[in-house]
Design a protein around this motif. Structure first.
Motif, PDB file in Angstrom:
ATOM      1  N   VAL A 136       0.915  -1.458  -0.032  1.00 37.64           N
ATOM      2  CA  VAL A 136      -0.030   0.002   0.178  1.00 37.64           C
ATOM      3  C   VAL A 136       0.937   1.171  -0.087  1.00 37.64           C
ATOM      4  CG1 VAL A 136      -1.627   1.421   1.213  1.00 37.64           C
ATOM      5  CG2 VAL A 136      -2.148  -1.132   1.072  1.00 37.64           C
ATOM      6  N   GLU A 173       2.183   1.378  -3.717  1.00 31.14           N
ATOM      7  CA  GLU A 173       1.087   1.429  -4.597  1.00 31.14           C
ATOM      8  C   GLU A 173       0.402   2.904  -4.725  1.00 31.14           C
ATOM      9  OE1 GLU A 173      -1.432   0.279  -7.844  1.00 31.14           O
ATOM     10  OE2 GLU A 173       0.281  -0.713  -6.908  1.00 31.14           O
ATOM     11  N   ASN A 174       0.390   3.513  -3.315  1.00 36.47           N
ATOM     12  CA  ASN A 174      -0.657   4.490  -3.043  1.00 36.47           C
ATOM     13  C   ASN A 174       0.233   5.791  -2.676  1.00 36.47           C
ATOM     14  OD1 ASN A 174      -2.661   3.331  -4.083  1.00 36.47           O
ATOM     15  ND2 ASN A 174      -3.675   3.089  -2.180  1.00 36.47           N
ATOM     16  N   LEU A 182      -0.859   9.442  -3.559  1.00 39.20           N
ATOM     17  CA  LEU A 182      -2.080   9.957  -2.965  1.00 39.20           C
ATOM     18  C   LEU A 182      -1.716  10.173  -1.609  1.00 39.20           C
ATOM     19  CD1 LEU A 182      -4.476   8.434  -1.209  1.00 39.20           C
ATOM     20  CD2 LEU A 182      -4.113   6.766  -3.212  1.00 39.20           C
ATOM     21  N   ILE A 183      -0.931   9.317  -1.001  1.00 39.75           N
ATOM     22  CA  ILE A 183      -0.503   9.495   0.469  1.00 39.75           C
ATOM     23  C   ILE A 183       0.343  10.877   0.518  1.00 39.75           C
ATOM     24  CG2 ILE A 183       1.089   8.699   2.285  1.00 39.75           C
ATOM     25  CD1 ILE A 183       0.271   5.618   1.205  1.00 39.75           C
ATOM     26  N   LYS A 232      -2.052  13.793   0.180  1.00 44.00           N
ATOM     27  CA  LYS A 232      -3.055  13.898   1.562  1.00 44.00           C
ATOM     28  C   LYS A 232      -2.290  14.402   2.605  1.00 44.00           C
ATOM     29  CE  LYS A 232      -6.692  10.939   0.214  1.00 44.00           C
ATOM     30  NZ  LYS A 232      -7.459   9.743   0.522  1.00 44.00           N
ATOM     31  N   HIS A 288       0.875  15.866   2.752  1.00 44.63           N
ATOM     32  CA  HIS A 288       1.835  16.959   2.281  1.00 44.63           C
ATOM     33  C   HIS A 288       3.156  16.588   2.671  1.00 44.63           C
ATOM     34  CE1 HIS A 288      -1.790  19.388   1.634  1.00 44.63           C
ATOM     35  NE2 HIS A 288      -2.182  18.892   2.589  1.00 44.63           N
ATOM     36  N   SER A 319      -4.263  -1.136   4.744  1.00 45.20           N
ATOM     37  CA  SER A 319      -4.904  -0.067   4.497  1.00 45.20           C
ATOM     38  C   SER A 319      -5.176   1.046   5.577  1.00 45.20           C
ATOM     39  CB  SER A 319      -5.862   0.341   3.463  1.00 45.20           C
ATOM     40  OG  SER A 319      -7.117   0.133   4.182  1.00 45.20           O
ATOM     41  N   VAL A 344      -1.892   1.860   7.306  1.00 41.78           N
ATOM     42  CA  VAL A 344      -1.310   3.062   6.575  1.00 41.78           C
ATOM     43  C   VAL A 344      -1.781   4.419   7.065  1.00 41.78           C
ATOM     44  CG1 VAL A 344      -0.582   3.805   4.453  1.00 41.78           C
ATOM     45  CG2 VAL A 344      -0.139   1.418   4.767  1.00 41.78           C
ATOM     46  N   ALA A 345      -3.253   4.222   7.103  1.00 37.42           N
ATOM     47  CA  ALA A 345      -4.160   5.563   7.495  1.00 37.42           C
ATOM     48  C   ALA A 345      -3.464   5.865   8.820  1.00 37.42           C
ATOM     49  CB  ALA A 345      -5.562   5.197   7.242  1.00 37.42           C
ATOM     50  N   MET A 399      -0.223   7.575   8.910  1.00 38.42           N
ATOM     51  CA  MET A 399      -0.565   8.925   8.304  1.00 38.42           C
ATOM     52  C   MET A 399      -0.759   9.798   9.462  1.00 38.42           C
ATOM     53  SD  MET A 399      -2.301   7.939   4.844  1.00 38.42           S
ATOM     54  CE  MET A 399      -2.460   9.832   3.924  1.00 38.42           C
ATOM     55  N   GLU A 400      -1.921   9.267  10.088  1.00 40.17           N
ATOM     56  CA  GLU A 400      -2.445  10.079  11.275  1.00 40.17           C
ATOM     57  C   GLU A 400      -1.328  10.440  12.447  1.00 40.17           C
ATOM     58  OE1 GLU A 400      -5.791  10.527  11.523  1.00 40.17           O
ATOM     59  OE2 GLU A 400      -6.418  10.774  13.491  1.00 40.17           O
ATOM     60  N   VAL A 425       0.549  13.202  11.035  1.00 39.77           N
ATOM     61  CA  VAL A 425      -0.293  14.734  10.874  1.00 39.77           C
ATOM     62  C   VAL A 425      -0.104  15.181  12.541  1.00 39.77           C
ATOM     63  CG1 VAL A 425      -2.363  15.537  10.645  1.00 39.77           C
ATOM     64  CG2 VAL A 425      -1.413  14.000   8.956  1.00 39.77           C
ATOM     65  N   TYR A 426      -0.533  14.303  13.307  1.00 43.44           N
ATOM     66  CA  TYR A 426      -0.737  14.812  14.621  1.00 43.44           C
ATOM     67  C   TYR A 426       0.484  14.545  15.624  1.00 43.44           C
ATOM     68  CZ  TYR A 426      -5.581  15.218  12.916  1.00 43.44           C
ATOM     69  OH  TYR A 426      -6.469  15.419  11.958  1.00 43.44           O
TER      70      TYR A 426
END
Lengths: 404, 404
Positions: free
Chosen positions: B19, B22-23, B26-27, B30, B32, B304, B307-308, B311-312, B315-316
């Motif tokens: 993931v 592949e992504n 887009l990661i 989103k 940045h 997925s 991976v989300a 990202m969290e 970000v935080y």
């Protein structure tokens, strides 16, 4: 301590006040600070109402009050609601909304303004009432390329269709019943013509695909042409007719968004969504299909989504703000007609005429059908091809069939 | 740029690598910033694997590499997985996990350690695979007092039960089929005895009610005693047998958590959850019932969610960390026996015996039943009362019935 104001003391606005009061202890526990209601803005007074002491009539009081950190906009529409939203944001306040029309029409503009002023513009309550769908799409599915969002987005039409399917009453009777039960408004146009579902589809499409999609770009057909005959034909092969809003991403990145009645096979979980319930199904390239289900409207469910967004705005007050989507343009949305779907067609003709024109069709049965009528499910083809092949047949109904 | 490491290159770990690759575009869009894989820790080598260049064998390399900000733990179990998790956290790295056993047993301890070190310990992938449920419960339903969480939490058992219901094959045959299809492991104990569902129930209960709930506090019954006779009796009144994990909040704040087969009425959306799909239903005091549905396991869906969460965490990264729940204790969970539920009972006795003992029972039919057997649905009563009333009857089966 974070102080908040509510704009509009209608169904959702009064629900927000109730949730803030009823669940204040748990909100404080999760937020590690109080969320305290300071003002409710409305044109009317509410003598005897337990929240009457908060009611004021002049927005300027809220705008100028530096203590107010978050404003919940539950007015609706794109007039004064938009003006107050902009003024609140420019005054450095986060705005939380349940106003689907405003987000669908001007979401990008308002998020951009919020970004500029370092505040949040959040709209979880604008789609699916209290069903969590906006934030899960933004965060939990963030590692996915989303390929389609589809949903039963309007409780009124789903209630009407459920009553037609279950009890065999006509659209007109079911609508009157929905009005008597408070599930449909006196003027049901926005619901039954699909406009409400269209706005929610725009929001979901924008979030999934990163571009503002305007309601006037989305072909929208309501449920007024669905008859009991269609319901019966569909049932003969275990299909149910539901109003779907769909946004589909093409391989070239183009977006097709539309709202229309669909025949849904019994094997698809959307077919089991009944009465006033809503469900939103999201297809991601890693996660496959996930579905969110619950009451799509109602005072307290919607209010609980508004209050959760208020909490979010306070918790993440210092976080950099990003746009959830950018401006689109006239070429963002392309016609859904070229999606080679399956179709349901009904007409005053013999089944062999359908077979000759379309090839391998699946006949449907309806014991109460008038002589000479037939209905079939077609092979997959784009709509223009279907219409060309059936140009000599007088069709009484033509709906999409959900393929998978 | 944020660099990440994966611990364990099994099904989920390799999915995370895929993931991320592949992504990646887009990661980055989103987030940045890039999310770049630097290491994969495993005891084995993977010659010829497209990710072989990332594979290392010494955890110390990851622990000491200041560039690695986030670690995904997909090892499983409570041994080395726990040690590496603690060491990664102490080295200032956020840890993301799909390890339900570790979260169910030691979630509070590990979140506390993460809080102390100012990093995140996130576990969205530990329940429901790729279905968003943890974060929606934490954030979107934050303004609700949650009163119950119930779910079909194990895909293997749901597949087996679906096959028994749909095709009339026995538990044993359905299990063998599930093993042949890769839906059940060679040693299926953790699935069919309900242990996997128990761990997930513990996590959902802890999140909903704020206290660590340990698996050994949760009465757990699997599906090995469900027979085709029970399936047939249930079907005669439109019930389906499903394995449910439930956590119920009493009015005094006490928690009752348990895992057991239930008869679910056809009107409840959980009854339509088939095959390997999972669904989690959450009841809140404002939102009512909401349900989350999707594939509860599988390489890419679970990956997925991991991976989300990665990202969290990025970000935080600067946000203060709070515990999602606190330590519980032996008195946190009370027996579910006193919940006055409806029951399904089957026994070698005449229906009048059930009627005499229980009052107004609802008889069930099974055309293939042996002579002298009967089965009924009982009125609502606590389990000890039921057992006392039926002390003279030899019961062949006793399952809960979901009331609403």
């Amino acid at each position: 301590m974070a102080k908040v104001a509510i704009l509009g003391f209608g169904v959702v606005g009064s629900g927000v006040a109730e949730v803030l009061r009823e669940n204040s202890a748990l909100i404080k526990n999760k937020l590690h600070t109080d969320l305290e209601l300071k003002y409710i803005l409305d044109v009317k007074d509410f003598p005897g109402n337990p929240f009457q002491e908060f009611v004021i009539h002049d927005f300027t009081t809220i705008e100028r009050d530096l203590e107010v950190e978050v404003v919940a906009e539950t007015i609706g529409g794109t007039g004064i609601a938009k003006e107050f939203t902009k003024r609140a944001i420019c005054a450095g306040k986060s705005v939380i909304t349940s106003n689907k029309e405003l987000v669908a029409e001007h979401g990008c503009e308002l998020m951009g303004l919020a970004q500029k002023h370092g505040v949040s513009y959040l709209y979880e309550a604008s789609v699916g009432g209290g069903i969590p769908v906006i934030r899960p799409m933004k965060r939990c599915l963030a590692a996915n390329e989303i390929t389609e969002v589809r949903g039963i987005l309007n409780g009124t039409t789903n209630y009407i269709l459920t009553r037609m399917i279950r009890s065999g009453i006509s659209f007109r009777e079911a609508l009157e019943e929905a009005q008597a039960n408070g599930y449909a408004e006196k003027d049901p146009t926005a619901d039954v013509e699909g406009l409400d579902a269209c706005r929610k589809t725009c929001i979901l499409a924008a979030l999934a695909f990163g571009r503002q999609i305007h309601p006037n770009q989305v072909p929208t057909e309501g449920i007024t042409r669905v008859t009991l005959a269609d319901v019966a034909y569909a049932a003969s092969r275990d299909y149910k007719i539901k109003l779907l809003g769909r946004a589909v991403r093409g391989e070239d990145g183009s977006v097709r968004a539309f709202v229309a009645p669909h025949l849904i096979p019994g094997s698809n979980p959307l077919s089991a969504v009944e009465d006033v319930f809503n469900a939103i199904s999201v297809k991601g390239n890693a996660v496959g299909d996930v579905m969110f289900y619950g009451r799509g409207a109602g005072k307290l469910p919607t209010a609980s989504a508004v209050v959760a967004d208020m909490m979010e705005a306070v918790v993440y007050r210092d976080r950099p703000k990003y746009l959830d989507w950018e401006e689109g343009g006239p070429d963002t949305v392309v016609s859904p007609d070229d999606i080679p779907g399956f179709w349901y067609v009904r007409g005053q003709t013999d089944i062999d005429v359908f077979r000759a024109a379309l090839g391998d069709v699946l006949p449907l049965a309806n014991s109460g059908a008038p002589a000479g009528e037939s209905a079939v499910l077609t092979p997959a083809m784009p709509r223009p091809e279907l219409e060309a092949r059936l140009s000599s047949v007088e069709l009484s109904a033509l709906f999409r069939v959900l393929g998978d």
